[in-house]
Structures are given as C-alpha cells and as structure tokens.
Design an enzyme around this catalytic site. Structure first.
Site, PDB file in Angstrom:
ATOM      1  N   LYS A  97       0.639  -0.993  -0.032  1.00 48.82           N
ATOM      2  CA  LYS A  97       0.262   0.056  -0.063  1.00 48.82           C
ATOM      3  C   LYS A  97       0.948   1.059  -0.455  1.00 48.82           C
ATOM      4  CE  LYS A  97      -3.865   2.208   2.265  1.00 48.82           C
ATOM      5  NZ  LYS A  97      -4.529   1.933   3.896  1.00 48.82           N
ATOM      6  N   SER A 151      -9.335   1.835   3.486  1.00 48.98           N
ATOM      7  CA  SER A 151      -8.874   2.813   2.033  1.00 48.98           C
ATOM      8  C   SER A 151      -7.965   1.610   1.291  1.00 48.98           C
ATOM      9  CB  SER A 151      -8.109   3.831   2.702  1.00 48.98           C
ATOM     10  OG  SER A 151      -7.071   3.192   3.965  1.00 48.98           O
ATOM     11  N   SER A 185      -9.567  -0.481   7.201  1.00 54.41           N
ATOM     12  CA  SER A 185      -8.850  -0.197   5.561  1.00 54.41           C
ATOM     13  C   SER A 185      -8.583  -1.951   5.685  1.00 54.41           C
ATOM     14  CB  SER A 185      -8.094   0.683   6.226  1.00 54.41           C
ATOM     15  OG  SER A 185      -8.832   2.432   5.840  1.00 54.41           O
TER      16      SER A 185
END
Lengths: 492, 106
Positions: free
Chosen positions: A77, A152, A176
């Site tokens: 990420k 997210s 997330s």
C-alpha cells in the site's frame, strides 16, 4: 499459479515446480493489461521484481536454503514507505515523495524473501472506505467495475483479488484492511495493536493504525504476519513479544471453540444476504462442534462517534507536519504574501477534500474549550468499549459478525461523508480497543447479474491471533464450496 | 457554555473559517458553507457519545498501558543530508530553500 495462494506458490518455487520469475512476469503482465481498468497500482517495479525473482530461482536450483517467502510477489500500500519508487499516500501532497528508507514491515518481508512488485492506490492518507478518494483516480472492484473495492486499502484488495500479486500489505485504522477485503472477496487481517511495527507507515491515527496482510487464504495471512511481527526498537509502541508462529498451527482446529455472536451485529440495517452469511457461518461452526453463544456489545453503535473524534484528532496532529517546507507539495507565493499563506495554500493544494475535512474536524475538537466535550469524553468511551470486549471474551473465544453492512456499492453511492463513515460500524471498535480482527469470504450476493463477495468478520482479544486464525481457517474450509461458486469478472 | 454550543450543533460559518485558519488551510469563501454542513452532520452524530455513562471512567489514550522504552545511549547514524534534500521542494547547497517572508527592515 496466479490464483494459487502465496503459500502454494512459495512451495512450488522452492521445489522447482514453478519459476519465481515466470510467476512474477505473469502477474506484471496481468497488471499491465488490467491496471488501466482497475487502477490498483500506482506503479509496478518490473525490472527490480524480475531480477529478485531470478535470483530466487537460481538459489532454488542450487539447492540453497530459501527464506519463508522466497520469490513471492507482494504489493505494498502506497502509505507504507519503500525505497523503491514513490510513497505518495495517493495524495498530491506527496506526489513526488521518495522514501529514503523501507518501512520495518517492508524490510522484514524483503528479508523473508518476498519480492516487492508494486505500490497500490488508496483513499488519500488512508481516509476513506471506498477507494474513490485517490488523487490518482478511483480504484475499481474486480468483481464489478461499476462498484467500489472498499477502502482505504483499495488497490491492495483489488490486486490480490484480480491475481496481480500473490499477497499484499495494507494498513487498518478503522477497517481499512478488513472492509476492502470483504468487498473484494479476500482475507484481510488487522493484527493486535503493537504486533507489527508502524515505523515507516505514514501516520494517520497513531493509537489506531496497524499494518497487516491481505491474502487469498487464511494460512497466507498467518505466514505473512509471522514474517512481519515482533518487537521493533524503532517503534516504541510495538509489543515486547516475539514474532508470531501462526503458520505452524493454523491448520489445527480449535477444540471446544466458543463463538460469540453479538446481538447488535445482526442488525436490520444490514443487507439481508450479509445477515444470512453470518447465520451460515454460525451453522457451519455448530456443525463443526463449536458452541455458539450470544454476546452483548451495547456500545457497538457509538463506535463510529468515538472513532470520528479520536481518528481526526490524531490525524490533525499527525498531518500538521505537511507544511510545504521540508518535503511535500509547496505552493507558489505571489510577491508580498506571507508565511501563513505558504503553509495554508500548500496544504489546501496538496490535500484533497476528505483529508481537509478530517483535519478541520480534529482541529475543531482539540481547540480550546472543546477538548473535554469531545476528545476526553471519546477516550472515556474508548475504555468502556474495551471493557465491554473484555467481558464478551470471558464467555467466548472469538466474536463473529459482518465485516461490512453491505456488499460493494456503486461509485458515488456514499457521497455524503457521514454515510461513508457508517460503512465501518463493525470494524472501528476493533481498532478502538486495540484487539485483532480478520475478514474472510463467505459467499456472494448477486446484483445486476454480477456476483459480489460478502465477508464475515471474526474478532479475538489482544494477542489472540493464533486462535483467531485457526477459527478462521475452520470456517474457510467449511466455506470452500460456497466461495468457489464465482470468480472476479476482471482477473488475470 | 462552549460544551452546550458544541452539543447544540450550532457550528457557524465564522467558526469554520476560524478552524480552517487554526488548521492552516485555505478554504475558499464559497466552500465554507459546504464544510459547515458536512462538519455539523458529523458533530451531530458524535453527540451520541453523550448517552454513554462515563462516570468514574479514566480516559484511555492508548490501547495498552505501556511504559517508555529507552535505547542504549549510543550514537547511531542519521539519514544522509542528500537523502533528505532529495525530497525538498527547493534546496540550495546543503540547505532547504524557502521563500523570503520578511520584508526589508523587519
């Protein structure tokens, strides 16, 4: 091998049944082909990844001992620092930022032999539950590209689901990792606070943030956590415990397992198929000899309120560092404009609307005269939430419920910020209490002729990942047929 | 008084502008009302916290009570200056360059 799990790929590479280079090349090719649709990756590292994979193949051929993740392509990420490429947080603010160091989690994965294949898109600074708030454009769900992947950790979830990597890492501040895992039909583990070092994770809510694995199987999540966890001198909030050794025990069912179902989790506000999936999970556990007990978590409903005090308050403080001076976006000043304007314009040009909204919310709640009414009260409720979990875990080993109230929703469906926040009702309290939770696939709903994954969540008390993942593995085995009924529409 | 104001959800445009200033954000006048409406809706939701009985409950700032861990008092290498300056919006030699903000005579 693109849809095998990471553990199977690792084994095949080690025995010479598969080539690390070929597996990596296939995933990179798929990423080149599908990323224009999915937007999962901000960037991929073809030359680097293939060179590392080739070196692993050479080691395997020579019979040299291989580390536990040798040659498996892992996506990171883009709010987790890597020396390779950029670390942008999907924000204009850090659009050109190149980290001088690897995050601890990345460093540990690399020393375990994992190949960093690319950086994945996210809701800017990890603030969002849909993958829509990304400066590099929205991420799309591989099961139905008219729908969001969740957030997210949107790109990590989409990349794992579509076969563009063997596994990924994400960060989870209020759901997330788990919510996008649920919406994309993969496994997502939020470890106990302090399990994995946060060093090199760009700070959002420092008392809530954790790095964790996003994988195609429960055993992969176990293996990845084993390789990332443990005390780190560079993060004083890591727990003083050795790295986990979950992969060795994850196949072993928990004898006498007690599964608690909080009455507040099976809500009329959930999609009926989500409630049905939770019921099916309970039935499966019962059939395996587990005891199902009713649990009571009356503060479930105030989790979002508590979270939207603590997280924005911590974020407003953490994001104060972006001032346009030392790194990050700097606005151009016109003659005569002052230093305040330099700060304010740099920040307003650099941050997107959701990030600015949360900074303002946090700033307001920490401002003079409001601190007791908001922040202090939220921290008091936080303790009550943790005590409530402690009482529940006195009666059961794991808590079962939905990960998200609905399957993947359409773009723009939660344009109202508060509506978006409420998507995380079942995940935020895990972070507030600092305990661990995992989302795993539990079948599909059909919408507009498309199969959409449904996830269920298991939570366990702090540092109980062993029991958590063994219980998850039991359910994964029971649901194998249920989950095999459909595959993502866009996939390698 | 301020507590009641917060609970009464009476967030004003002037307060939003003030908060933006405290947060070092430049909010265009045309966007203040949009932020005011959105923030007010979130604050109204947060008011649910009032219903929780917190009498005698200590605030919990962190998931686990932890104590400071001290490193050994030994020097360690920091990052090289070049690695830091690579990310600077502007640099001159070994220094970060910033716009001149003081007028002559300040």
């Amino acid at each position: 091998m693109q849809h095998a799990d990471l553990t199977a790929l690792r084994d095949a590479i080690a025995t010479g049944a598969a080539s690390a280079e070929a597996a990596c090349a296939a995933m990179l090719d798929a990423a080149d082909r599908l990323n224009p649709v999915l937007n999962a990756y901000h960037e991929t590292f073809r030359d680097h990844a293939l060179a590392e994979a080739r070196a692993v193949d050479a080691d395997a051929r020579a019979g040299r001992p291989l580390p536990p993740l040798a040659g498996v392509p892992v996506a990171v990420k883009d709010n987790i620092a890597t020396v390779l490429g950029h670390t942008t947080c999907s924000s204009r603010m850090l659009g050109n930022y190149r980290s001088p160091f690897d995050a601890s989690a990345v460093e540990r994965l690399r020393s375990a032999g994992a190949v960093t294949i690319g950086k994945t898109n996210l809701d800017e600074f990890a603030m969002g539950s849909s993958g829509e708030h990304c400066h590099w454009g929205p991420v799309r769900n591989p099961w139905d590209t008219a729908r969001v992947p969740g957030g997210s950790s949107a790109g990590s979830a989409a990349a794992v689901a579509a076969g563009l990597c063997a596994a990924a890492i994400g960060s989870d501040t209020g759901g997330s990792i788990r919510q996008p895992a649920s919406l994309c039909g993969i496994v997502g583990l939020k470890p106990t606070y302090g399990r994995v070092s946060r060093w090199g994770l760009v700070a959002f809510g420092s008392s809530l943030d954790q790095v964790g694995p996003m994988t195609r199987s429960v055993r992969d999540a176990a293996l990845m956590l084993d390789c990332m966890s443990g005390l780190d001198a560079r993060d004083s909030t890591t727990a003083d415990r050795p790295a986990t050794a979950l992969a060795a025990t994850v196949e072993r069912p928990v004898e006498g397992l007690r599964v608690g179902i909080p009455r507040q989790y099976v809500s009329g506000a959930n999609d009926p198929e989500v409630n049905a999936a939770v019921q099916a999970a309970a039935d499966a556990y019962r059939a395996m000899g587990a005891t199902i007990v009713e649990a009571d978590l009356p503060l479930t409903d105030v989790g979002i309120s508590t979270y939207y005090v603590i997280a924005p308050a911590e974020a407003s403080s953490n994001l104060a560092r972006y001032d346009g001076i030392r790194y990050g976006h700097r606005a151009q000043l016109r003659p005569g404009e002052d230093l305040f304007t330099l700060y304010a314009r740099s920040r307003s040009e650099g941050f997107g609307p959701e990030v600015q909204r949360r900074i303002m919310l946090g700033t307001y709640m920490l401002s003079s005269g409001y601190y007791d009414a908001f922040y202090k009260r939220a921290l008091q409720v936080r303790r009550r939430i943790k005590e409530e979990f402690d009482r529940a875990f006195a009666e059961c080993d794991v808590l079962l419920g939905p990960t998200a109230p609905t399957p993947a929703f359409g773009f723009g469906a939660n344009a109202d910020p508060l509506a978006m926040y409420l998507c995380d009702v079942y995940t935020v309290n895990t972070n507030i209490a600092g305990i661990c939770g995992v989302s795993l696939p539990a079948g599909h709903a059909v919408r507009d002729g498309k199969h959409l994954p449904i996830g269920v969540q298991l939570q366990a008390n702090a540092f109980e990942e062993d029991r958590l993942l063994r219980a998850a593995r039991m359910l994964e085995r029971a649901f194998a047929e249920r989950n095999a009924k459909a595959r993502p529409a866009v996939s390698a | 008084m301020k507590e009641q104001e917060a609970r009464g959800n009476a967030l004003s445009a002037a307060q939003v502008a003030h908060v933006a200033k405290l947060a070092r954000l430049e909010v265009a006048p045309g966007r203040i009302e949009e932020y005011r409406t959105q923030l007010a809706a979130v604050l109204a939701h947060i008011a649910k916290l009032d219903a929780v009985d917190i009498a005698g409950t200590e605030p919990m700032a962190h998931p686990f009570e932890s104590s400071n861990r001290l490193d050994d008092d030994e020097p360690v290498e920091g990052l090289p200056i070049e690695a830091i300056l690579r990310n600077a919006p502007a640099a001159e030699g070994r220094f970060l360059a910033v716009p001149k903000v003081l007028a002559e005579g300040d």
